[in-house]
Design an enzyme around this catalytic site. Structure first.
Site, PDB file in Angstrom:
ATOM      1  N   LYS A 179       0.526   2.973   3.781  1.00 25.87           N
ATOM      2  CA  LYS A 179       1.503   1.882   3.862  1.00 25.87           C
ATOM      3  C   LYS A 179       2.535   2.065   2.763  1.00 25.87           C
ATOM      4  CE  LYS A 179       2.169  -2.060   2.027  1.00 25.87           C
ATOM      5  NZ  LYS A 179       3.640  -2.073   1.961  1.00 25.87           N
ATOM      6  N   GLY A 232       0.553   0.903  -7.845  1.00 22.18           N
ATOM      7  CA  GLY A 232       1.467  -0.228  -7.915  1.00 22.18           C
ATOM      8  C   GLY A 232       1.204  -1.032  -9.168  1.00 22.18           C
ATOM      9  N   THR A 234      -0.268  -3.813 -11.859  1.00 21.14           N
ATOM     10  CA  THR A 234      -1.607  -4.242 -12.259  1.00 21.14           C
ATOM     11  C   THR A 234      -1.967  -5.544 -11.546  1.00 21.14           C
ATOM     12  OG1 THR A 234      -1.482  -3.075 -14.350  1.00 21.14           O
ATOM     13  CG2 THR A 234      -2.974  -4.964 -14.279  1.00 21.14           C
ATOM     14  N   GLY A 237      -2.953  -4.725  -8.122  1.00 21.04           N
ATOM     15  CA  GLY A 237      -4.200  -3.960  -8.242  1.00 21.04           C
ATOM     16  C   GLY A 237      -5.410  -4.874  -8.376  1.00 21.04           C
ATOM     17  N   GLU A 254      -3.930   3.157  -9.540  1.00 20.50           N
ATOM     18  CA  GLU A 254      -2.965   3.688 -10.518  1.00 20.50           C
ATOM     19  C   GLU A 254      -1.977   2.559 -10.769  1.00 20.50           C
ATOM     20  OE1 GLU A 254      -3.252   6.546 -11.871  1.00 20.50           O
ATOM     21  OE2 GLU A 254      -4.375   7.798 -10.484  1.00 20.50           O
ATOM     22  N   CYS A 288       6.011   4.395 -13.957  1.00 22.55           N
ATOM     23  CA  CYS A 288       4.810   3.735 -14.507  1.00 22.55           C
ATOM     24  C   CYS A 288       4.508   4.168 -15.934  1.00 22.55           C
ATOM     25  CB  CYS A 288       3.621   4.009 -13.611  1.00 22.55           C
ATOM     26  SG  CYS A 288       3.378   5.768 -13.292  1.00 22.55           S
ATOM     27  N   GLU A 389       5.330  -4.988 -19.057  1.00 18.79           N
ATOM     28  CA  GLU A 389       6.033  -3.928 -18.338  1.00 18.79           C
ATOM     29  C   GLU A 389       7.346  -4.485 -17.797  1.00 18.79           C
ATOM     30  OE1 GLU A 389       4.463  -2.492 -14.502  1.00 18.79           O
ATOM     31  OE2 GLU A 389       4.588  -0.483 -15.357  1.00 18.79           O
TER      32      GLU A 389
HETATM   33  P1  NAP Z   1       3.582  -3.695  -6.242  1.00 19.86           P
HETATM   34  O1  NAP Z   1       4.380  -4.905  -6.098  1.00 19.86           O
HETATM   35  O2  NAP Z   1       2.241  -3.772  -6.878  1.00 19.86           O
HETATM   36  O3  NAP Z   1       3.462  -3.069  -4.768  1.00 19.86           O
HETATM   37  C1  NAP Z   1       2.824  -1.846  -4.530  1.00 19.86           C
HETATM   38  C2  NAP Z   1       2.417  -1.771  -3.056  1.00 19.86           C
HETATM   39  O4  NAP Z   1       1.426  -2.769  -2.779  1.00 19.86           O
HETATM   40  C3  NAP Z   1       3.563  -2.028  -2.087  1.00 19.86           C
HETATM   41  O5  NAP Z   1       3.402  -1.199  -0.961  1.00 19.86           O
HETATM   42  C4  NAP Z   1       3.343  -3.489  -1.725  1.00 19.86           C
HETATM   43  O6  NAP Z   1       3.920  -3.865  -0.498  1.00 19.86           O
HETATM   44  C5  NAP Z   1       1.839  -3.552  -1.673  1.00 19.86           C
HETATM   45  N1  NAP Z   1       1.267  -4.893  -1.806  1.00 19.86           N
HETATM   46  C6  NAP Z   1       1.822  -5.987  -2.389  1.00 19.86           C
HETATM   47  N2  NAP Z   1       0.971  -7.030  -2.311  1.00 19.86           N
HETATM   48  C7  NAP Z   1      -0.133  -6.591  -1.661  1.00 19.86           C
HETATM   49  C8  NAP Z   1      -1.367  -7.218  -1.274  1.00 19.86           C
HETATM   50  N3  NAP Z   1      -1.620  -8.490  -1.543  1.00 19.86           N
HETATM   51  N4  NAP Z   1      -2.289  -6.470  -0.625  1.00 19.86           N
HETATM   52  C9  NAP Z   1      -2.055  -5.168  -0.355  1.00 19.86           C
HETATM   53  N5  NAP Z   1      -0.896  -4.529  -0.683  1.00 19.86           N
HETATM   54  C10 NAP Z   1       0.046  -5.237  -1.333  1.00 19.86           C
HETATM   55  O7  NAP Z   1       4.353  -2.585  -7.071  1.00 19.86           O
HETATM   56  P2  NAP Z   1       5.875  -2.151  -6.940  1.00 19.86           P
HETATM   57  O8  NAP Z   1       6.722  -3.261  -7.465  1.00 19.86           O
HETATM   58  O9  NAP Z   1       6.137  -1.612  -5.579  1.00 19.86           O
HETATM   59  O10 NAP Z   1       5.914  -0.894  -7.944  1.00 19.86           O
HETATM   60  C11 NAP Z   1       6.053  -1.010  -9.317  1.00 19.86           C
HETATM   61  C12 NAP Z   1       4.697  -0.998 -10.021  1.00 19.86           C
HETATM   62  O11 NAP Z   1       3.961   0.187  -9.671  1.00 19.86           O
HETATM   63  C13 NAP Z   1       4.800  -0.940 -11.529  1.00 19.86           C
HETATM   64  O12 NAP Z   1       3.891  -1.846 -12.080  1.00 19.86           O
HETATM   65  C14 NAP Z   1       4.400   0.491 -11.875  1.00 19.86           C
HETATM   66  O13 NAP Z   1       3.893   0.671 -13.170  1.00 19.86           O
HETATM   67  C15 NAP Z   1       3.401   0.784 -10.840  1.00 19.86           C
HETATM   68  N6  NAP Z   1       3.247   2.238 -10.654  1.00 19.86           N
HETATM   69  C16 NAP Z   1       2.129   2.854 -11.137  1.00 19.86           C
HETATM   70  C17 NAP Z   1       1.989   4.236 -11.002  1.00 19.86           C
HETATM   71  C18 NAP Z   1       0.774   4.937 -11.522  1.00 19.86           C
HETATM   72  O14 NAP Z   1       0.581   6.077 -11.148  1.00 19.86           O
HETATM   73  N7  NAP Z   1      -0.050   4.332 -12.358  1.00 19.86           N
HETATM   74  C19 NAP Z   1       2.982   4.979 -10.358  1.00 19.86           C
HETATM   75  C20 NAP Z   1       4.103   4.309  -9.875  1.00 19.86           C
HETATM   76  C21 NAP Z   1       4.221   2.933 -10.030  1.00 19.86           C
HETATM   77  P3  NAP Z   1       5.448  -4.454  -0.486  1.00 19.86           P
HETATM   78  O15 NAP Z   1       6.321  -3.299  -0.745  1.00 19.86           O
HETATM   79  O16 NAP Z   1       5.617  -5.013   0.880  1.00 19.86           O
HETATM   80  O17 NAP Z   1       5.496  -5.484  -1.559  1.00 19.86           O
END
Ligand code: NAP
Ligand code: MG
Length: 500
Positions: A179, A232, A234, A237, A254, A288, A389
């Protein structure tokens, strides 16, 4: 304008609801593609396809070398599409054309190649040390794929994340439902189109764009899904762990970061200053493990901040499609407001704004949310701008008196994703590296990681590791097989215990 459908069971299909959404270009606000909006019913279809491909299909039972061969053939197609994908990533996700072409896309593809190749060399059958207790037996371990894996990925490096979830899952014999993030589905959908023309059997890879709250949650609760690999925030997560607990799924996470970047007093500033700028501002800080907290020794603090300011003021903020741009746009208006709010908060907390802090407009940039590379000096590590963050181009520079202090502050964070040490003295840098509580530590480098090395976080930055043998083992179950060596009934240990 392109049109992307869901990729389910080897076919490109509309959403069951018939709904679509538009994904836009963060540099201009223009529509890049129309995308089918996957919902819970579509996730059910995709999981069913992945389940069938796993339970009845040839993929999990194939010799690993055969899967490797098919994936390496697919790699040729993937390589051929590299410049198209780079353009799409620039348009849909705001990767600068330079970054997408030189770095993020070819680099992602190298993960596909390496993980496909490594999977052939893993041990799927391992001996267990001979242990004649309580009776002699031939013990061994089989490494077997988990089954159906869900990959849920963020918007910042969408193509890389798609590869990072699909390649290790299928290389080890699993099937996968991916997804993509709602803001940036295009490159993952384009990858599905490439894979559809390869020898990877139908249902092994499925791609379902859709909202986290609908498609994402459905994946996390479906009892037919065996493992979730999430990248995504925390916050999400935590939610995913909760959802997965209902059916006790294996989860790897992650998550976010607030990574420390420590300049020792013998650092070569000719390298460490541009290195720290790269650490912080790659993709506008929407990474991230971005080096968001820079620890500078008190004796060098003035020189370091002056040189940082001079360097970032020379960076060109502009359209991602322009090869001259060093920094592109923020992903969207919401992210702009988050960044803007932290810039205000930093000033309220008493940090000193050294440069930046504003939206960039004019010169054709009004259609996007561009932000100046921003530096705060005189930051106290306990301030919110140093603890939370921001996910934007905002660097916090923290002054330190002793290396002990720097290490203590570096570790004073709920996160533990990345970190770096800059020094001319490698043994000294390694001593610091050992004491930083993060999953990756760079010495005189930043952001670059090898596909053969483990990637992941300590503390609230995640669970599990991706890549290398460590990452592939996260996609393999460990089955113990015991073949009894006792020939007669009377010698059976349990025969005596149960008293028959
Ligand atoms: P996010 O809001 O956590 O979303 C990540 C993914 O999860 C998206 O596909 C999102 O869908 C989905 N999602 C949201 N709510 C969900 C739920 N309740 N159940 C299942 N899936 C759900 O993160 P983001 O804003 O896209 O990305 C930024 C974050 O990612 C930052 O915190 C960054 O540090 C982290 N990140 C971490 C790494 C690593 O390797 N550690 C790498 C890259 C990014 P939608 O798009 O529809 O909201
Ligand atoms: Mg987009």
């Amino acid at each position: 304008m392109r049109e992307f459908k869901l990729f389910i069971g080897g076919a490109f299909v509309d959403a069951a609801s018939g709904e679509t959404f538009e994904t836009t270009n963060p540099s201009t606000g223009e529509v890049v593609a129309t995308v089918a909006r996957g919902g819970t019913e579509d996730v059910e279809r995709a999981v069913a396809a992945a389940r069938t491909a796993f339970d009845d299909g040839p993929w999990p039972a194939m010799p690993p070398a055969e899967r490797t061969r098919i994936m390496l053939e697919a790699f040729e197609r993937i390589k051929d599409a590299e410049s198209d994908i780079a353009l799409l990533e620039a348009e849909d996700a705001g990767h600068t054309a330079r970054m997408a072409n030189l770095f993020t896309i070819p680099y992602s593809n190298e993960y596909w190649r390496h993980l496909a190749e490594l999977a052939r060399r893993l041990e799927y059958h391992e001996p267990v040390e001979d242990y004649a207790f309580p009776t002699p037996a031939w013990d061994f371990v089989l490494r077997e794929p988990f089954g159906v894996c869900a990959g849920i990925i963020p918007w910042n490096v969408p193509y890389m994340m798609a590869i990072w979830k699909i390649a290790p899952a299928i290389a080890t014999g699993n099937t996968v439902v991916l997804k993509p993030a709602t803001y940036t589905p295009a490159s993952a959908c384009a990858l599905a189109e490439i894979l559809a023309g390869t020898g990877i059997p139908p249902g092994v890879v499925n791609v379902v764009p859709g909202a986290g709250a609908a498609a994402g949650e459905a994946l996390c609760t479906d009892p037919r899904v065996d493992k979730i690999a999430f990248t995504g925030s925390t916050e999400v997560g935590r939610r995913i762990m909760q959802l997965a607990s209902g059916t006790v799924k294996k989860v790897t996470l992650e998550l976010g970061g607030k990574s420390p970047n420590i300049l020792l007093d013998d650092a070569d500033l000719e390298i460490a200053i541009p290195g720290s700028v790269w650490a912080m501002y790659m993709h506008q800080g929407q990474i991230c493990h971005a080096g968001t907290r820079l620890f500078a020794p008190a004796g060098l603090y003035d020189e370091v901040t002056a040189r940082l300011v001079e360097t970032v003021e020379g960076l060109k903020v502009g359209s991602a499609m322009d090869f001259e741009s060093d920094l592109g746009p923020l992903i969207n208006e919401t992210q702009f407001h988050t960044v803007d709010r932290y810039v205000q908060l930093g000033q309220d907390e008493g940090a000193k704004l050294l440069t930046g802090g504003h939206r960039v407009t004019g010169n054709g940039l009004d259609g996007g949310w561009f932000f100046e590379p921003t530096i705060f000096g005189e930051v106290d590590n306990s301030m919110k701008i140093a603890q939370e963050e921001i996910f934007g181009p905002v660097l916090s520079v923290v002054r330190y008196e002793s290396v002990e202090d720097a290490i203590r502050m570096a570790n004073d964070s709920i996160y533990g994703l990345g970190g770096a040490v800059w020094s001319r003295d490698i043994p000294r840098a390694l001593e610091v590296a050992r004491r930083i509580r993060t999953g990756t530590v760079w010495v005189n480098d930043y952001h670059l990681v090898s596909p053969a090395a483990p990637f992941g976080g300590y503390k609230q930055s995640g669970i599990g590791r991706e890549h290398g043998p460590w990452g592939l083992h996260e996609y393999l179950q460990t089955k113990y097989v015991r073949v009894d060596q006792v020939p007669t009934k009377d010698q059976k240990f349990w025969y005596q215990v149960i008293g028959l």
